[in-house]
Design a protein around this motif. Structure first.
Motif, PDB file in Angstrom:
ATOM      1  N   ALA A 120       0.701  -1.231   0.305  1.00 14.84           N
ATOM      2  CA  ALA A 120       0.165  -0.120  -0.420  1.00 14.84           C
ATOM      3  C   ALA A 120       0.955   1.726   0.213  1.00 14.84           C
ATOM      4  N   THR A 121       2.189   0.574  -0.038  1.00 20.22           N
ATOM      5  CA  THR A 121       2.847   2.582   0.476  1.00 20.22           C
ATOM      6  C   THR A 121       3.654   2.941  -0.914  1.00 20.22           C
ATOM      7  N   PRO A 122       3.445   3.769  -1.689  1.00 15.10           N
ATOM      8  CA  PRO A 122       4.436   4.208  -3.039  1.00 15.10           C
ATOM      9  C   PRO A 122       5.925   3.919  -3.019  1.00 15.10           C
ATOM     10  N   PRO A 208      -8.165  11.748  -7.781  1.00  8.52           N
ATOM     11  CA  PRO A 208      -7.260  13.183  -7.551  1.00  8.52           C
ATOM     12  C   PRO A 208      -5.571  12.570  -6.197  1.00  8.52           C
ATOM     13  N   PHE A 209      -6.228  12.027  -4.767  1.00 12.15           N
ATOM     14  CA  PHE A 209      -5.397  11.355  -3.864  1.00 12.15           C
ATOM     15  C   PHE A 209      -4.202  10.256  -4.351  1.00 12.15           C
ATOM     16  N   GLY A 210      -3.823  10.052  -5.540  1.00 15.58           N
ATOM     17  CA  GLY A 210      -2.667   9.385  -6.117  1.00 15.58           C
ATOM     18  C   GLY A 210      -2.305   8.078  -5.064  1.00 15.58           C
ATOM     19  N   ASP A 211      -2.249   8.000  -3.834  1.00 16.96           N
ATOM     20  CA  ASP A 211      -1.608   6.697  -3.223  1.00 16.96           C
ATOM     21  C   ASP A 211      -2.758   7.080  -1.939  1.00 16.96           C
ATOM     22  N   ILE A 212      -3.042   5.220  -1.459  1.00 17.28           N
ATOM     23  CA  ILE A 212      -3.642   5.212   0.154  1.00 17.28           C
ATOM     24  C   ILE A 212      -3.635   6.277   0.915  1.00 17.28           C
TER      25      ILE A 212
END
Length: 444
Positions: A120-122, A208-212
């Motif tokens: 979940a971490t980019p 638009p949030f891009g990542d969790i």
């Protein structure tokens, strides 16, 4: 007063008991506790890097070189800066323990949750000597990723349990070693968790949030942090702690299970700012409550104990004060809470609830006006005696110790009139018992 006691026993205690036993809150509390030893170790190095002794920095630079402070940050980096990893594993492990009867393996659950958290971490791309590589931003492994780690841990464990309960697993023959068998049982649940988190990540990346992490921080983290680090939110949290205690439940553990992620995040941000010599961003951290409010334990009962040592007249209270003084100095107050008692005692409930709220307000005012140093992000053990803990938690500032003394004096002053009334009531009850006993002997 009897009606008040009946209300506490019949309405409040059953609800508070169910809340205290709620498995997700228990897992959240116990899982985050896994990070505490590491954070305390990191705090020791933070103290060593910022000792308030004239000439200390020059002395260290002469021995270890100009980069000595940077080297002292290494242990801080692998404790504070990766707390989300340990919290994620610990929460999943503890929650899985509650489901062991359903066939959920805690160790496998923790490993799967950790893998899901990293998924979940980019990752951020970079180049090393012309070769492409990736790295995980450290900011998302520490306090910045704490909320995601918590949610992923609980989601992964619940999915694991859902699949195992329906027996959608690969089971090995009886002769296979248990460790191998458990790893194969976790295969399908692990695959399902990874697929689910992967799909969630892909879906969030299309927004638009891009990542969790950004999604959770914006939707959940920011509002909770705003409440948990505000004066009103902190008063409500402390009020819940003492109200649970007067029902005989460990309020600090119950409320801490909910608020600890918020206060730990604030602690880590203060520690980062303190190490960099910047303005500390937060007043309300875990140490604000542990060090300045819970002096002697919840309800600031060290003030009550010391006042009893000084002013108690009845032999039973004198003896109780002697027994409770040692534990109270190390912030353990069960002897006085259950021995006096304070639990379900309408008279003593009043100061027990009022004092911590007043201390939150006075300490906040002192820190916000700059009269008292803010908690520096240094995590001192919760059993550290007052005065010493106030000095250390503020990064070696005397104002921290002075604030504790002021709070302690205020607690003693407020407890005193209520304790005097309590002793008078106890004296009357004792005299009534003596008269009944004398009357009984006369009849015989």
């Amino acid at each position: 007063m009897s009606k008040f006691n009946d209300f506490l026993e019949m309405k409040v205690m059953p609800f508070a008991g169910r809340l205290a036993a709620q498995r997700h809150l228990v897992a959240l509390r116990d899982g985050i506790i896994l990070t505490m030893p590491l954070i305390i170790v990191g705090s020791l190095f933070l103290i060593l890097g910022n000792l308030p002794i004239p000439g200390y920095a020059d002395f260290m630079a002469n021995i270890f070189g100009e980069s000595w402070n940077t080297k002292l940050q290494y242990p801080v980096n692998v404790t504070f800066d990766v707390m989300a990893i340990f919290a994620c594993f610990g929460i999943a492990y503890r929650l899985a323990q509650a489901y062991e009867s359903d066939g959920v393996d805690p160790l496998s659950s923790g490993a799967i949750a950790l893998a899901a958290f990293l998924l979940a971490t980019p990752f951020s791309p970079f180049e090393v000597e012309g070769a492409a590589a990736n790295f995980v931003p450290v900011s998302l492994l520490g306090s910045g990723g704490l909320f995601v780690g918590m949610l992923v841990a609980m989601l992964a464990t619940e999915v694991y349990r859902f699949i195992v309960k329906r027996n959608i697993v690969i089971r090995m023959p009886d002769g296979v070693p248990p460790a191998v068998s458990r790893s194969f049982i976790a295969l399908i649940p692990g695959f399902a968790v990874i697929i689910l988190v992967w799909l969630i990540r892909l879906a969030v990346e299309a927004t638009p949030f891009g990542d969790i992490h950004n999604l959770i921080s914006t939707v959940i983290g920011s509002p909770l942090t705003l409440v948990g680090t505000s004066l009103i939110g902190s008063i409500i949290a402390e009020l819940m702690v003492v109200l649970l205690w007067v029902c005989g439940l460990h309020g600090a553990n119950i409320v801490g299970g909910i608020m600890s992620p918020i206060w730990l995040k604030a602690t880590a941000e203060n520690a980062t700012a303190f190490a960099a010599g910047q303005e500390l961003p937060h007043i309300f951290t875990a140490q604000f409550f542990e060090v300045f409010i819970n002096v002697g334990g919840s309800g600031a009962t060290l003030g009550l104990v010391l006042m009893m040592v000084w002013r108690a007249k009845l032999q039973q209270n004198k003896q109780l004060s002697k027994l409770a003084t040692g534990p109270a100095l190390f912030n353990i107050n069960e002897p006085i809470i259950f021995g006096l008692p304070i639990v379900l005692n309408p008279l003593m409930i009043i100061p027990f609830v009022t004092i911590p709220i007043l201390m939150v307000i006075t300490t906040y005012v002192g820190m916000s006006l700059g009269l008292v140093a803010k908690p520096a992000g240094i995590v001192v053990p919760w059993t550290m005696p007052p005065i010493i803990s106030g000095y250390l938690a503020t990064g070696g500032k005397l104002s921290g110790a002075v604030m504790q003394l002021i709070n302690l004096a205020m607690a003693m002053a407020i407890y005193y009139p209520f304790f005097r009334i309590l002793e008078k009531n106890q004296q009357k009850e004792e005299e009534a018992r003596q008269r009944e006993l004398a009357a009984t002997k006369t009849d015989e």
